[in-house]
Scaffold this motif. Structure first.
Motif, PDB file in Angstrom:
ATOM      1  N   ARG A 145      53.300  37.392   2.898  1.00  0.00           N
ATOM      2  CA  ARG A 145      52.588  36.276   3.535  1.00  0.00           C
ATOM      3  C   ARG A 145      51.924  35.390   2.480  1.00  0.00           C
ATOM      4  N   GLN A 146      51.359  36.032   1.454  1.00  0.00           N
ATOM      5  CA  GLN A 146      50.681  35.286   0.374  1.00  0.00           C
ATOM      6  C   GLN A 146      51.729  34.935  -0.667  1.00  0.00           C
ATOM      7  N   VAL A 147      52.573  33.977  -0.305  1.00  0.00           N
ATOM      8  CA  VAL A 147      53.740  33.729  -1.166  1.00  0.00           C
ATOM      9  C   VAL A 147      53.346  33.192  -2.538  1.00  0.00           C
ATOM     10  N   TRP A 148      52.133  32.663  -2.678  1.00  0.00           N
ATOM     11  CA  TRP A 148      51.719  32.184  -4.004  1.00  0.00           C
ATOM     12  C   TRP A 148      51.722  33.321  -5.021  1.00  0.00           C
ATOM     13  N   GLY A 201      55.169  34.864 -19.404  1.00  0.00           N
ATOM     14  CA  GLY A 201      53.728  35.073 -19.348  1.00  0.00           C
ATOM     15  C   GLY A 201      52.891  33.828 -19.554  1.00  0.00           C
ATOM     16  N   ASP A 202      53.531  32.702 -19.844  1.00  0.00           N
ATOM     17  CA  ASP A 202      52.707  31.517 -20.114  1.00  0.00           C
ATOM     18  C   ASP A 202      53.218  30.284 -19.347  1.00  0.00           C
ATOM     19  N   PRO A 203      53.181  30.370 -18.020  1.00  0.00           N
ATOM     20  CA  PRO A 203      53.704  29.241 -17.236  1.00  0.00           C
ATOM     21  C   PRO A 203      52.691  28.096 -17.166  1.00  0.00           C
ATOM     22  N   PRO A 204      53.162  26.872 -16.988  1.00  0.00           N
ATOM     23  CA  PRO A 204      52.265  25.709 -16.909  1.00  0.00           C
ATOM     24  C   PRO A 204      51.599  25.595 -15.540  1.00  0.00           C
ATOM     25  N   LEU A 205      50.790  26.591 -15.203  1.00  0.00           N
ATOM     26  CA  LEU A 205      50.202  26.644 -13.862  1.00  0.00           C
ATOM     27  C   LEU A 205      49.349  25.424 -13.562  1.00  0.00           C
ATOM     28  N   ASP A 206      48.607  24.971 -14.595  1.00  0.00           N
ATOM     29  CA  ASP A 206      47.666  23.877 -14.347  1.00  0.00           C
ATOM     30  C   ASP A 206      48.376  22.568 -13.997  1.00  0.00           C
ATOM     31  N   ARG A 207      49.695  22.528 -14.241  1.00  0.00           N
ATOM     32  CA  ARG A 207      50.400  21.292 -13.903  1.00  0.00           C
ATOM     33  C   ARG A 207      51.160  21.398 -12.580  1.00  0.00           C
ATOM     34  N   LEU A 208      51.052  22.554 -11.943  1.00  0.00           N
ATOM     35  CA  LEU A 208      51.682  22.720 -10.628  1.00  0.00           C
ATOM     36  C   LEU A 208      50.601  22.645  -9.541  1.00  0.00           C
ATOM     37  N   PRO A 209      50.755  21.699  -8.614  1.00  0.00           N
ATOM     38  CA  PRO A 209      49.719  21.511  -7.586  1.00  0.00           C
ATOM     39  C   PRO A 209      49.351  22.803  -6.858  1.00  0.00           C
ATOM     40  N   ARG A 257      46.583  24.475  -8.792  1.00  0.00           N
ATOM     41  CA  ARG A 257      45.421  23.712  -9.240  1.00  0.00           C
ATOM     42  C   ARG A 257      44.151  24.150  -8.526  1.00  0.00           C
ATOM     43  N   SER A 258      44.318  24.434  -7.225  1.00  0.00           N
ATOM     44  CA  SER A 258      43.110  24.766  -6.466  1.00  0.00           C
ATOM     45  C   SER A 258      42.912  26.280  -6.325  1.00  0.00           C
ATOM     46  N   ALA A 259      43.856  27.055  -6.873  1.00  0.00           N
ATOM     47  CA  ALA A 259      43.742  28.509  -6.735  1.00  0.00           C
ATOM     48  C   ALA A 259      42.618  29.025  -7.627  1.00  0.00           C
ATOM     49  N   PRO A 260      41.738  29.862  -7.070  1.00  0.00           N
ATOM     50  CA  PRO A 260      40.643  30.402  -7.874  1.00  0.00           C
ATOM     51  C   PRO A 260      41.193  31.251  -9.032  1.00  0.00           C
ATOM     52  N   ALA A 261      40.650  31.010 -10.236  1.00  0.00           N
ATOM     53  CA  ALA A 261      41.114  31.726 -11.429  1.00  0.00           C
ATOM     54  C   ALA A 261      40.985  33.241 -11.242  1.00  0.00           C
ATOM     55  N   ARG A 262      39.945  33.625 -10.500  1.00  0.00           N
ATOM     56  CA  ARG A 262      39.693  35.050 -10.316  1.00  0.00           C
ATOM     57  C   ARG A 262      40.851  35.733  -9.577  1.00  0.00           C
ATOM     58  N   LEU A 307      56.845  23.282  -2.710  1.00  0.00           N
ATOM     59  CA  LEU A 307      56.286  22.622  -1.517  1.00  0.00           C
ATOM     60  C   LEU A 307      54.770  22.772  -1.424  1.00  0.00           C
ATOM     61  N   ASP A 308      54.162  23.352  -2.451  1.00  0.00           N
ATOM     62  CA  ASP A 308      52.716  23.603  -2.457  1.00  0.00           C
ATOM     63  C   ASP A 308      52.293  24.395  -1.225  1.00  0.00           C
ATOM     64  N   ARG A 309      52.993  25.491  -0.981  1.00  0.00           N
ATOM     65  CA  ARG A 309      52.687  26.298   0.201  1.00  0.00           C
ATOM     66  C   ARG A 309      52.215  27.663  -0.250  1.00  0.00           C
ATOM     67  N   PRO A 310      50.905  27.898  -0.274  1.00  0.00           N
ATOM     68  CA  PRO A 310      50.418  29.201  -0.733  1.00  0.00           C
ATOM     69  C   PRO A 310      50.686  30.346   0.250  1.00  0.00           C
ATOM     70  N   HIS A 311      50.743  30.011   1.561  1.00  0.00           N
ATOM     71  CA  HIS A 311      50.826  31.083   2.557  1.00  0.00           C
ATOM     72  C   HIS A 311      52.004  30.894   3.498  1.00  0.00           C
ATOM     73  N   ALA A 312      52.463  32.003   4.050  1.00  0.00           N
ATOM     74  CA  ALA A 312      53.452  31.956   5.128  1.00  0.00           C
ATOM     75  C   ALA A 312      52.848  32.685   6.323  1.00  0.00           C
ATOM     76  N   HIS A 313      53.026  32.137   7.505  1.00  0.00           N
ATOM     77  CA  HIS A 313      52.516  32.819   8.693  1.00  0.00           C
ATOM     78  C   HIS A 313      53.436  33.951   9.117  1.00  0.00           C
ATOM     79  N   TYR A 314      54.676  33.865   8.712  1.00  0.00           N
ATOM     80  CA  TYR A 314      55.621  34.930   9.041  1.00  0.00           C
ATOM     81  C   TYR A 314      56.641  34.980   7.921  1.00  0.00           C
ATOM     82  N   GLU A 315      57.310  36.129   7.778  1.00  0.00           N
ATOM     83  CA  GLU A 315      58.273  36.268   6.696  1.00  0.00           C
ATOM     84  C   GLU A 315      59.380  35.235   6.860  1.00  0.00           C
ATOM     85  N   GLY A 316      59.673  34.535   5.785  1.00  0.00           N
ATOM     86  CA  GLY A 316      60.784  33.583   5.834  1.00  0.00           C
ATOM     87  C   GLY A 316      60.358  32.155   6.135  1.00  0.00           C
ATOM     88  N   GLN A 317      59.083  31.932   6.454  1.00  0.00           N
ATOM     89  CA  GLN A 317      58.659  30.580   6.821  1.00  0.00           C
ATOM     90  C   GLN A 317      58.842  29.599   5.661  1.00  0.00           C
TER      91      GLN A 317
END
Ligand code: ZN
Ligand code: ZN
Ligand code: FE
Length: 762
Positions: free
Chosen positions: A549-552, A565-573, A576-581, A614-624
């Motif tokens: 569900r947490q596809v991010w 191990g070193d992807p350009p995360l800060d340049r992917l929308p 950007r808003s994902a908490p570092a923690r 698609l900047d989709r952090p979550h899925a409501h069901y598998e495959g969405q």
């Protein structure tokens, strides 16, 4: 010259008006003789002039009753008899008719015309039917299929109905559910508390409520539907909220084919399916600007449409004068409600009124779902209208088998001789209610088929409820079948392949014998066993199932892997808003290798790419998210990105890291997401075709079968097929679902093969 013929017709030809049809044809041609039901079809003896006999045979091969399914017609010449009369003989006894129950049949044009005709005695009557249409499986309580063994038993036919029932020339000759307003079931409308609502005819009142945006539960053929105005965002949102179904697409019923054409861009094949006696939900391309609330089917360009299949639905749609969402009457993960009490108890918080009636549903049965891929139908959910038609097995099973299916989209399968009966859609086995439904449906089908299994097949996963059910069965012989082997075997059974084959099984997940989640597998398989030739490079699922569900989290894992191990995360929308923690936490889980099991599912790679494209952090069901990525590709695969096949180990690994890198960089560079999604699909197709070709060098050019839920994606299915043909013969599912709803058939044939080999070794 006069002569005679004995003609044996095999197939599902009982309960569909076949004998009266034969009778009419024989009379029209001018032959004498007889027709009777036989265990596996009908038998005809016809006498008369040779030319007439030939004309008769020709007519039998043509214009069959729409619901008849003929497997074979064989005839021999027999001595002439001097009879000019043609008669319908009574059926053989109960034991012989056990296979005769047909699937439910959508209202035929003649019956539809009657209920719309004010001069007809069945005008506006919601339970009108005839030998060519009406309820069958859903009202069957026993065998033989006769009125006494249906839930119509306690309605006594009035003289007019009884006369129709007895007249061989009448459309209602031996129509077991025959009824009219004088003698048959009746509708009512009740409120949440089960109190009769007294204002006008029930369907008119229900239509008023629907027009006002209310949700109405409607007792149909195989269970309750929840209905609401499909053009109203408010109504659809309310339904989603109350049903706790956040995002999965909802099916829409429209009154007429013309209305379906307004909403969907229909091909000829899709129109044929929509109007067929099965009347499934047909997934078609939504017309831009269609008058449908966007909340009906978010994340997809497809729309599930269907036409009325009972008089009740015809009347309701005509009264409501708008497309209606008609979705299974259940709360998430529960089976479809069947009785009035069950509906009131479970749907009381969802619907404000209930259309009920006094014809009991003996067997619940959800609507079937079909999609046209490469110009031919693929059944995605095989239930109402298909069950209980058997699937013919090229290789008969020696001992009767029960296969208990998988966990999601469960169906079961019973097999005997050369027939395999897939049961109705049970659904996800996530609740005790679903488990009970499985047990009940199996018991009922065993009784209807008079079949006592000697072998019980189940998934390899020890914790599936279907496995638990299998373990609790009394039969001593239990066979565990690996999930992807079962997928491949189901396609083999459908196409009569004995193997070996090269089987590409692509889905979200299935338990491997190593305990890992398999999901993108190339097997060389026969029915008894398989060798795993290739799989996808695994992705760690941080937090286990939660990552589905947490596809991010899967996207993060794929990007870390692809960029060492070193992807350009800060340049992917997406990030950007994902908490570092949280990111750190997921990385720790993966680094420690605890709570982050590796998964080989193709679905996970789609989830990963879909999430960051698609900047989709979550899925409501598998495959969405995978489905949204498919929609984004806009119906065409693009130039593949890079990929690798690591063949220095067995199984080989399909490595998509280069494609993930390229897709991420394209996204960062601001290339259109549609083009990137199309290229990602192109990569999957190219990599799959390549791995199959390499395998074929090793094994010889075996037939290829494609199975698994990922092949509901028409882009992937037709892309891989086109890439491999004509070098290799490629078989895809048609009548058996490619997803987990088809797996029980595979389990059954594998278990049969394994037990037979054991027996011959002993
Ligand atoms: Zn009819
Ligand atoms: Zn009547
Ligand atoms: Fe599967």
């Amino acid at each position: 010259m006069t002569g005679g013929r004995r003609i044996e017709i095999r197939g599902t030809v009982q309960g569909v008006g076949f004998r009266p049809w034969v009778y009419r044809v024989a009379r029209a041609v001018g032959l004498g003789g007889r027709v009777r039901n036989q265990p596996e079809g009908v038998s005809i003896e016809a006498f008369g002039e040779e030319e007439k006999l030939d004309a008769f045979l020709a007519a039998l091969a043509r214009d069959l009753p729409p619901a008849a399914r003929v497997h074979s017609v064989d005839w021999v010449a027999i001595p002439a008899e001097g009879t000019a009369e043609f008669v319908i003989l009574p059926s053989a006894d109960a034991g012989e008719r056990r296979l005769s129950i047909p699937a439910d049949l959508a209202t035929c044009p003649a019956c539809a015309a009657e209920i719309a005709d004010p001069a007809n005695r069945r005008f506006g009557y919601a339970f009108t039917n005839c030998t060519e249409c009406g309820p069958r499986f859903t009202i069957a309580t026993g065998v033989p299929y006769d009125r006494a063994a249906t839930t119509m038993a306690w309605f006594t036919m009035c003289p007019a109905c009884a006369a129709e029932y007895r007249d061989p020339l009448d459309r209602r000759f031996h129509a077991q559910p025959n009824a009219c307003p004088d003698c048959g079931p009746h509708l009512g409308l009740v409120d949440r508390d089960g109190r009769r609502v007294r204002f006008g005819p029930p369907l008119a009142a229900a239509a008023d409520l629907l027009q006002a945006g209310e949700i109405v539960a409607v007792k149909g053929l195989g269970g309750f539907h929840l209905a609401c105005d499909a053009s109203s965002s408010d109504a659809v949102e309310r339904l989603r909220l109350r049903k706790r179904r956040e995002a999965k697409p909802l099916a829409v019923m429209v009154a007429r084919l013309e209305d379906a054409r307004d909403l969907g861009r229909l091909t000829r094949e899709e129109e044929a399916l929509l109007t067929s006696p099965v009347r499934p939900i047909v997934l078609c391309e939504r017309r831009p600007g269609a008058a449908i609330a966007p909340e009906v089917a978010p994340d997809t360009s497809l729309l599930g449409l269907f036409l009325p299949y009972t008089p009740l639905h015809h009347l309701l749609l005509a009264a409501a004068r708008r497309p209606l969402v008609m979705t299974s009457g259940n709360r998430s993960d529960e089976p479809i409600a069947r009785s009035e009490e069950e509906a009131l108890a479970r749907l009381g918080g969802i619907a404000s009124a209930f259309v009920v009636h006094d014809r009991e549903i003996a067997n619940r049965c959800d609507d079937s779902v079909v999609r046209v891929i490469d110009g031919a139908p693929v059944v995605l959910r095989r239930s109402r209208g298909y069950v209980p038609y058997p699937i013919r097995l090229a290789r008969p099973v020696a001992r009767p088998v029960l296969a208990c299916g998988a966990h999601f989209k469960n169906t079961f399968c019973l097999a005997r001789g050369d027939s395999a009966w897939l049961g109705q859609h049970i659904g996800d086995l996530e609740t005790p209610e679903a488990y009970d439904f499985l047990a009940e449906a199996i018991a009922r089908m065993e009784a209807l088929l008079d079949l006592e299994p000697e072998v019980v097949a189940h998934d390899l996963h020890p914790d599936y409820l279907s496995t638990r059910y299998a373990e609790a069965r009394p039969e001593p012989v239990k066979i565990a079948v690996q999930h992807h082997h079962a997928h491949i075997a189901s396609a083999m059974a459908e196409h009569g392949l004995a193997g070996p084959v090269l089987g590409l099984a692509y889905d979200g997940t299935g338990f491997g014998p190593d305990g890992a989640a398999w999901g993108g597998e190339l097997l060389v398989a026969d029915l008894a066993g398989y060798r795993r030739l290739a799989t996808f490079r695994p992705l760690p699922l941080a937090g286990g199932e939660a990552a589905i569900r947490q596809v991010w989290r899967v996207a993060l894992a794929a990007l870390d892997d692809a960029f060492s191990g070193d992807p350009p995360l800060d340049r992917l929308p997406l990030f950007r808003s994902a908490p570092a923690r949280e990111i750190r936490l997921v990385r720790e889980l993966i680094a420690r290798g605890v709570g982050a099991p590796p998964a080989h599912g193709v679905g996970r790679w789609f989830d990963a790419a879909g999430a960051f494209l698609l900047d989709r952090p979550h899925a409501h069901y598998e495959g969405q998210v995978a489905m949204a990525l498919d929609a984004a590709a806009g119906g065409a695969a693009g130039e593949p990105y890079g990929f690798a096949i690591e063949a220095d180990r067995e199984p080989w690994q399909i490595d998509l890291r280069a494609a993930i890198r390229a897709a991420a960089l394209d996204r960062i560079a601001g290339r259109p997401v549609a083009a990137i999604a199309a290229r990602f699909h192109g990569t999957l197709i190219a990599a799959s075709a390549e791995v199959v070709r390499r395998a074929a060098e090793l094994t010889g050019r075996l037939p290829v079968v494609l199975s698994g839920g990922a092949f509901q994606n028409s882009l992937l299915a037709s892309g891989i097929r086109r890439a491999l043909e004509p070098d290799l013969a490629v078989h895809v599912h048609r009548e058996v679902p490619p997803g987990d709803g088809g797996i029980a058939l595979g389990q059954a044939v594998v278990a049969a093969e394994v037990t037979e080999r054991r027996a011959s070794c002993a």
